[in-house]
Each structure stands twice: as C-alpha cells, then as structure tokens.
Enzyme design. Structure first.
Site, PDB file in Angstrom:
ATOM      1  N   GLY A 221       0.833  -1.187   0.000  1.00  0.00           N
ATOM      2  CA  GLY A 221       0.000   0.000   0.000  1.00  0.00           C
ATOM      3  C   GLY A 221       0.869   1.239   0.000  1.00  0.00           C
ATOM      4  O   GLY A 221       2.080   1.144   0.161  1.00  0.00           O
ATOM      5  N   PRO A 222       0.242   2.398  -0.156  1.00  0.00           N
ATOM      6  CA  PRO A 222       1.019   3.643  -0.238  1.00  0.00           C
ATOM      7  C   PRO A 222       1.814   3.905   1.041  1.00  0.00           C
ATOM      8  O   PRO A 222       1.476   3.355   2.100  1.00  0.00           O
ATOM      9  CB  PRO A 222      -0.044   4.730  -0.420  1.00  0.00           C
ATOM     10  CG  PRO A 222      -1.337   4.055  -0.621  1.00  0.00           C
ATOM     11  CD  PRO A 222      -1.202   2.622  -0.226  1.00  0.00           C
ATOM     12  N   THR A 225       0.698   4.397   5.373  1.00  0.00           N
ATOM     13  CA  THR A 225      -0.604   3.831   5.698  1.00  0.00           C
ATOM     14  C   THR A 225      -0.540   2.886   6.887  1.00  0.00           C
ATOM     15  O   THR A 225      -1.555   2.298   7.259  1.00  0.00           O
ATOM     16  CB  THR A 225      -1.196   3.089   4.483  1.00  0.00           C
ATOM     17  OG1 THR A 225      -0.182   2.252   3.929  1.00  0.00           O
ATOM     18  CG2 THR A 225      -1.669   4.071   3.439  1.00  0.00           C
ATOM     19  N   LYS A 227       1.988   0.223   7.442  1.00  0.00           N
ATOM     20  CA  LYS A 227       2.462  -1.146   7.219  1.00  0.00           C
ATOM     21  C   LYS A 227       3.468  -1.555   8.296  1.00  0.00           C
ATOM     22  O   LYS A 227       3.350  -2.628   8.884  1.00  0.00           O
ATOM     23  CB  LYS A 227       3.098  -1.262   5.825  1.00  0.00           C
ATOM     24  CG  LYS A 227       2.109  -0.975   4.707  1.00  0.00           C
ATOM     25  CD  LYS A 227       2.728  -1.111   3.341  1.00  0.00           C
ATOM     26  CE  LYS A 227       3.772  -0.067   3.034  1.00  0.00           C
ATOM     27  NZ  LYS A 227       3.238   1.305   3.018  1.00  0.00           N
ATOM     28  N   THR A 228       4.434  -0.690   8.539  1.00  0.00           N
ATOM     29  CA  THR A 228       5.416  -0.980   9.580  1.00  0.00           C
ATOM     30  C   THR A 228       4.734  -1.129  10.930  1.00  0.00           C
ATOM     31  O   THR A 228       5.024  -2.044  11.704  1.00  0.00           O
ATOM     32  CB  THR A 228       6.462   0.151   9.644  1.00  0.00           C
ATOM     33  OG1 THR A 228       6.956   0.379   8.327  1.00  0.00           O
ATOM     34  CG2 THR A 228       7.600  -0.206  10.556  1.00  0.00           C
ATOM     35  N   GLU A 444     -10.434  31.112  -8.775  1.00  0.00           N
ATOM     36  CA  GLU A 444     -10.908  30.211  -7.720  1.00  0.00           C
ATOM     37  C   GLU A 444     -12.412  30.375  -7.514  1.00  0.00           C
ATOM     38  O   GLU A 444     -13.128  29.398  -7.293  1.00  0.00           O
ATOM     39  CB  GLU A 444     -10.152  30.464  -6.408  1.00  0.00           C
ATOM     40  CG  GLU A 444      -8.668  30.128  -6.459  1.00  0.00           C
ATOM     41  CD  GLU A 444      -8.372  28.716  -6.935  1.00  0.00           C
ATOM     42  OE1 GLU A 444      -9.189  27.811  -6.679  1.00  0.00           O
ATOM     43  OE2 GLU A 444      -7.340  28.524  -7.585  1.00  0.00           O
TER      44      GLU A 444
HETATM   45  P1  ADP Z   1       4.264   2.696   6.263  1.00  0.00           P
HETATM   46  O1  ADP Z   1       5.164   1.664   6.843  1.00  0.00           O
HETATM   47  O2  ADP Z   1       3.039   2.139   5.614  1.00  0.00           O
HETATM   48  O3  ADP Z   1       4.948   3.684   5.375  1.00  0.00           O
HETATM   49  P2  ADP Z   1       4.178   3.548   8.968  1.00  0.00           P
HETATM   50  O4  ADP Z   1       3.727   2.329   9.657  1.00  0.00           O
HETATM   51  O5  ADP Z   1       5.627   3.832   8.999  1.00  0.00           O
HETATM   52  O6  ADP Z   1       3.682   3.564   7.463  1.00  0.00           O
HETATM   53  O7  ADP Z   1       3.341   4.781   9.532  1.00  0.00           O
HETATM   54  C1  ADP Z   1       3.948   5.932  10.008  1.00  0.00           C
HETATM   55  C2  ADP Z   1       3.200   6.475  11.202  1.00  0.00           C
HETATM   56  O8  ADP Z   1       1.910   6.937  10.833  1.00  0.00           O
HETATM   57  C3  ADP Z   1       2.965   5.444  12.268  1.00  0.00           C
HETATM   58  O9  ADP Z   1       4.038   5.359  13.129  1.00  0.00           O
HETATM   59  C4  ADP Z   1       1.722   5.984  12.962  1.00  0.00           C
HETATM   60  O10 ADP Z   1       2.056   6.989  13.893  1.00  0.00           O
HETATM   61  C5  ADP Z   1       0.967   6.640  11.834  1.00  0.00           C
HETATM   62  N1  ADP Z   1      -0.041   5.736  11.281  1.00  0.00           N
HETATM   63  C6  ADP Z   1      -0.054   5.234  10.022  1.00  0.00           C
HETATM   64  N2  ADP Z   1      -1.126   4.446   9.829  1.00  0.00           N
HETATM   65  C7  ADP Z   1      -1.808   4.431  10.999  1.00  0.00           C
HETATM   66  C8  ADP Z   1      -2.998   3.778  11.441  1.00  0.00           C
HETATM   67  N3  ADP Z   1      -3.711   2.995  10.613  1.00  0.00           N
HETATM   68  N4  ADP Z   1      -3.407   3.996  12.711  1.00  0.00           N
HETATM   69  C9  ADP Z   1      -2.693   4.783  13.531  1.00  0.00           C
HETATM   70  N5  ADP Z   1      -1.565   5.411  13.178  1.00  0.00           N
HETATM   71  C10 ADP Z   1      -1.106   5.254  11.927  1.00  0.00           C
HETATM   72 ZN    ZN Z   2      -7.936  26.194 -11.358  1.00  0.00          ZN
HETATM   73 MG    MG Z   3       7.244   1.815   6.731  1.00  0.00          MG
END
Ligand code: ADP
Ligand code: ZN
Ligand code: MG
Length: 655
Positions: A221-222, A225, A227-228, A444
C-alpha cells in the site's frame, strides 16, 4: 511530504567515528607507533655525540680502550680511558661519532693504528625488529586510512567492522509495545493478521490440526498507511521478538554480503523463535530479476535468491513468520509471490472517513483538545490523507498551538495544520501583484461557483487565494462520504468544475492566463478516459482502447486501433471539453453578480470557509442539467473501482 520513513539513513557523525576508534585496528596502530617511539630509547646508545674530528683525535691520542663500528649507521662508539672534555663540557668515558662514506677507510685505518685491545664491527642489519617495523608501519597506516575512508563512505564504521553480520535489531519484550489497538482504520488488515498472531502464540494448536501456516505475509500500500506499524503490532500482540531490516540496506552492501546477511538474519530469528522477521521496502531486493539496466544487479539477485532459499527451508516447526512491506507490489519478482512464499498478500489502503476519524482518535491521546473540536469534521476535511499524514496534522496543530502560547488545540490550528500537511507551509512572504490576486480570486471563485451550481458536485468547503506550495490558490470540495464509483453526469460536472476557473478568467478579463493549465490537463484526462476506458461516448461505444490516457502519459502507448478511430476519439474528447466549457460558461453567466461578490470577498478575506461561502451563494441559480444516457438494447455500462482518488477529487488547484 508523504514519503515514508527512510530506514538506514542515520547520521554519519562523531558517534560513528567514535565507534571506529573503539575497533581493534586503531589500537594495533597506536601500539605499533608507541613501540617504534620507545624502542630506540630502550635499546639505543646513550653515549655523548662528538664531532668526527674529536673522535678521530681520541683514536690517534691513544685514549681509547674499546671501539665499536656500526657500518649501517656509519657510527663509531668509543670507550675512553680518561673522560673527555670538549669546550669545558664533560662528555664522560663513552662517546660516539659519525663519519661519511668517503672517510670510512680513514676511520678503519685509525682504529687499526690505535692498536686497541678490543674492537667490533657491527654489520648493517643490526636491528631486525626496527627494520621490520619500518616496513610494516607504512603498510598498516595505509590500510588504516583505507578502512577509515571506506567506513565513512559506507555511512558508519560499525557496518564495516561487522559486515556479514545481520544488522537486524532484536526488539526485546521490554521495548514499548505496539498492539492492534494502536492501529486504527485498517480493520481488514488487522483481521488477517490476527491469525498470524494466534499461530505465533500457540503454534502447537495449529500444528496438531495439520493447518498450513503462511510463511510470508506481504503488506502492500502507499507510504504512511501503517504497514510498519501493523507488522510491529503483530509482534507486540504475540509478544515475540521482532527482527526488522530494510531492503534498501541490502542493496548498498558489499558484494556477497547481502546473502550472508539474510542467512544470519534467519539464523538469529530461528534460534529465538517464535519470531517475526520484517523486511521493509522488499522491492529494493525483490525486483523482477534481470529487469535492471545493464543486465541487472548481481548483488541484489544473490540476496533475493538467498531469501527464497531460506523461505523454502522453513518447515512446519519453524515458528518464524516473514512479514514484508512494499509500496510497489507491481515490480516484485513473481518468484516471491508463489505459494509457500509471500502467498498471503494484504492490501493496506489509505483510510476512509470512519478510519480517519479513528486514527485521529488514536493520535489525540495526550494532546489537550478544545471541547469544540469535532474529529469527524476534521476527518471530513482530510480525504485521501494517510495515517502518517493525520498523525502529522495533529502534531503540526500541537506545534502551532504551542507557538501561539495557547493551552488547547482548536479548529483554527487544525485547519492551518491540514493546509500545511497538504501543501507545505503558507507563503505569507510571497507577494502577488494586485492584478494577479484579482485573477486568482476570479479563477478560484469560478471553480467554486460552478461546483456549487452543478448538481453532482460535492459542497464547496473552502476557498483560498493564499499561495501555498506551488499553488496560487485552491478550492476544496469535499464529498459527504467516500465514493468508489462515479457516474457519467458526475464526471461531466467535475469537468465543468475544472473548467470553471479558466472560463471565469475569460468572462471577466477576456485574457486567460496560464494558471489554468493544470485544470485543463485534468479535464482532458477525464474526457479521454471517458471515451477510451469507461465507454461513455456514444460514437465510440463501450470498447477499451489501448494506448489510452494513462499509457500515453507513460510514453508507452501502443495503439491497437485505426487512424479513423484515433481521429474519432480526439473528436469526442474535444466535444466533451467543449461541453464542459459551455456548462461552466452558462453557470457563471447566470450568476455573474454572485461571482463578483465572491471574488470581492476573497480579495478582502483571502480565505472563506464553508459557512461564509454558503452565505454568498444564498441566491445562486442552480444549473439543473442532467444528460440521460439512452440505449436501445439494454447495455449496462460497468465501472469498477474509484476513478479519481478522494484527494484528487477534493482539491483542484491552479498553478
Ligand atoms: P508505512 O510503513 O506504511 O509507510 P508507517 O507504519 O511507517 O507507514 O506509519 C507511520 C506512522 O503513521 C505510524 O508510526 C503511525 O504513527 C501513523 N499511522 C499510520 N497508519 C496508521 C494507522 N492505521 N493507525 C494509527 N496510526 C497510523
Ligand atoms: Zn484552477
Ligand atoms: Mg514503513
């Protein structure tokens, strides 16, 4: 601004340098230098040095009892009967003098003539230890410098010192725990991961039933979002060690190191099982093999192969689960996705309205909010924002609040934070000349008015002519709920809305500016998709034509239709644009006085909120136009998936 975290990009600073100084190489070097400096003091002769003439005179005058000749040093040490006085200074009874090669024979003659009881010749290689050191030290110094430079260029001394050893961090159980409660708005993903957690907790239960447990789970996913966060939450819930490494770390390694790292990582995880191995950015190693320029990257391929070998080596009793994350699942080597490898693939999408509200609720913890703040309203204003964006919004709001010395985070701070996260900090310093401001206000205003006058567009929630990022201003329309498909009439209205800015400029100034290029691009892309992908042109029909909008943008268009058809497509696209232009024109002309009122308000207040806009639009003449799609045979026109992302739909900006 929505980039994910960049693991492995730590600072190259004094800390790393210090680490290098702890390493054995430095101590060996220091030791060797010390020995070299002290050796001559210990073993060297400490007799008084005298001039060559003085030394020779001692030999001829018969005061010498013993002579030692050092051929290599071209030195003679003398033992004297009576202590020697030179210029009134007592030199004692042992002295030495040096001689040049030309005088060597003379010196030998004098020693012979002196008829000494004892004399010694020292051959050249008198001190083998010193000579050896003389060879070894420069070598060690060069090697040391080489290591040092290499260490710096690798981004840290530690890496070089323990290359081949896995850098994966073992997050022990006393580290801060992340659980599924910390992840909001990703219910489907959490549900899928529940099973993994249960297996890690009670492997025996599953093994007894012969259940096949996935070895690998791919989260895609983007960026931002969560994932980590999800991977960590699984480890936190199951209370197992979490080994994590980033794919990009492997790629920057020395040749052959990536593979040995993988081996080591799995070794560590297996000995501490049950455990989770998390490979972030797996696309960095897991790219389609042989796809790179110049025959691909051998190192990466070796690393990938090792990863596959290790995964295949798992058996039913290996309680290790591999979780990988990527935002490019499309480039992954198919071998990774085969059964028995990352066969469980879980999408992690940007959250919907409800999800955004829940994520906000997670992140407001510990942040004092004003009682009037409605998280649902904030969620409504942030379509398309990821969890990381939302966490960022709340953090920015807290910073802004602290900067203004207030105690509670209020709507004003949140609004400003939303804008910052969306488009970068406000550029208050950027000066627009009066005419340009006026053009922007009408532009606008045109967007907003057309949006409000058409049936199918969402309400306008905000208009601003404050320049932000690259945009001179923007109009925000926010759908009541997230939508996943769009009808033909809605698309027509969206196109009219996109053209609204440009048409307003035409009507008021009769001299359109370049500021509408982005709008025209958007409208054209929509029209082309309607014709070539959505089957929304009667003349072309419901056929998908390859080489359509997206592919043309990539420059990979390969047209598989005739020139006549291409001509027809172009005609239809033009027709749709003309129609959108006309719709916008009609809407604006019917409300010319409202447009003026709106532009004036914008010039005065720069930003208008939903309530202020509604007031200005109170006597707006709606344009009640709806095209009816007729079909003689019942021919349903299907559409799947969202056509525009919520963020795309929400904000239209001018360059
Ligand atoms: P990715 O690994 O998908 O790039 P991360 O897990 O690193 O995203 O997300 C970065 C931060 O954004 C997390 O540490 C958290 O603070 C916040 N975050 C992202 N998604 C969520 C979620 N679904 N619920 C709560 N916090 C989130
Ligand atoms: Zn415009
Ligand atoms: Mg990540």
């Amino acid at each position: 601004m929505r980039e994910g975290d960049a693991p492995g990009a730590g600072p190259v600073g004094s800390m790393k340098t210090k680490k290098l100084f702890n390493s054995w190489i430095i101590w060996v070097l220091v030791g060797v230098v010390a020995v070299v400096l002290f050796l001559p003091m210990v073993f060297g002769n400490n007799s008084a040095k005298v001039d060559t003439s003085v030394g020779l005179h001692q030999l001829t005058s018969g005061n010498v009892t013993e002579a030692k000749m050092f051929d290599g040093d071209q030195r003679v040490d003398l033992k004297l009967r009576d202590s020697l006085k030179v210029d009134g200074v007592d030199k004692g009874t042992s002295v030495s003098f040096y001689y040049s090669t030309a005088r060597a024979e003379l010196v030998v003659d004098e020693i012979n003539k002196a008829n000494l009881g004892k004399f010694t010749d020292q051959p050249v290689e008198s001190n083998w230890l010193l000579s050896m050191l003389g060879i070894i030290i420069p070598f060690l110094l060069i090697a040391g410098i080489f290591w040092f430079i290499l260490a710096r260029s690798q981004g840290g001394g530690s890496k070089v010192m323990q290359f081949g050893k896995s850098k994966a961090k073992l997050i022990t159980k006393d580290m801060p725990q992340v659980t599924f409660k910390d992840v909001a708005g990703a219910d489907e993903a959490v549900e899928e991961l529940h099973e993994i957690k249960e297996f890690l907790q009670e492997p025996a239960k599953f093994q007894a039933l012969g259940a096949k447990i996935p070895k690998g789970v791919l989260l895609y996913g983007p960026p931002g979002t969560g994932k980590t966060l999800l991977a960590k939450a699984v480890a936190g819930e199951a209370a197992v060690p979490f080994y994590s490494i980033s794919g990009s770390d492997f790629v920057e390694m020395f040749v052959g190191v990536g593979a040995s790292r993988v081996r080591d990582l799995f070794e560590q995880a297996k000995t501490n099982s049950p455990a989770i191995i998390f490979v972030d950015e797996i696309d960095a190693v897991g790219r389609h093999r042989g796809a790179g320029i110049g025959g691909g990257n051998d190192e990466r391929e070796q690393t990938l192969n090792q990863l596959l070998v290790e995964m295949d080596g798992f058996d039913a009793t290996t309680n290790v689960i591999l979780i990988a994350a990527t935002n490019r699942p499309d480039v992954l080597d198919p071998a990774l996705l085969r059964p028995g490898r990352f066969d469980r693939q879980i999408p992690v999408e940007a959250p919907d309205l409800k999800g955004r509200e829940q994520i906000l609720a997670v992140h407001v913890k510990g942040k004092p909010m004003d009682a009037t703040v409605d998280l649902n309203a904030v969620a409504k204003k942030t379509p398309g924002y990821t969890g990381a964006d939302l966490a960022n919004v709340l953090n920015e709001a807290a910073l802004l609040t602290a900067r203004s010395n207030a105690n509670l985070i209020d709507d004003r701070a949140l609004d400003e934070a939303i804008d910052r996260v969306m488009a970068g900090p406000q550029k208050r310093t950027r000066l627009m000349d009066e005419h340009e401001r006026k053009v922007t206000a009408y532009h606008e205003g045109g967007h907003a008015l057309v949006a409000a006058a058409m049936n199918q567009t969402a309400p306008v929630t905000k208009i601003t002519i404050l320049p932000r990022g690259r945009a001179l201003g923007y109009t925000m329309v926010v759908p009541e709920s997230d939508k996943y498909s769009v009808t033909r009439n809605e698309l027509l209205d969206q196109m009219a809305y996109a053209m609204g800015g440009r048409v307003a400029e035409e009507i008021v100034f009769h001299d359109p500016s370049t500021g509408a290029s982005n709008d025209i691009e958007k409208a054209t892309a929509t029209a082309r998709k309607m014709v070539t992908e959505y089957g929304m042109s009667e003349k072309v029909g419901a056929v998908r034509l390859a080489g359509s909008a997206a592919e043309q943008g990539m420059g990979t268009a390969s047209r598989d239709f005739s020139d006549e058809m291409a001509h027809l497509v172009d005609q239809e696209v033009r027709e749709l644009i003309e129609q959108a232009h006309n719709d916008a024109y009609q809407a604006l002309m019917a409300n010319r006085h409202v447009l003026d009122r709106l532009a004036l308000a914008l010039l005065e207040r720069e930003t208008l909120n939903q309530k202020e806009i509604a007031e200005i639009f109170s006597d707006l003449v709606k344009r009640d136009k709806r095209e009816v799609w007729l079909s003689n045979e019942a021919r349903p026109v299907h559409q799947e998936g969202p056509i525009l992302s919520p963020k795309e739909r929400a904000a239209s900006s001018t360059d």
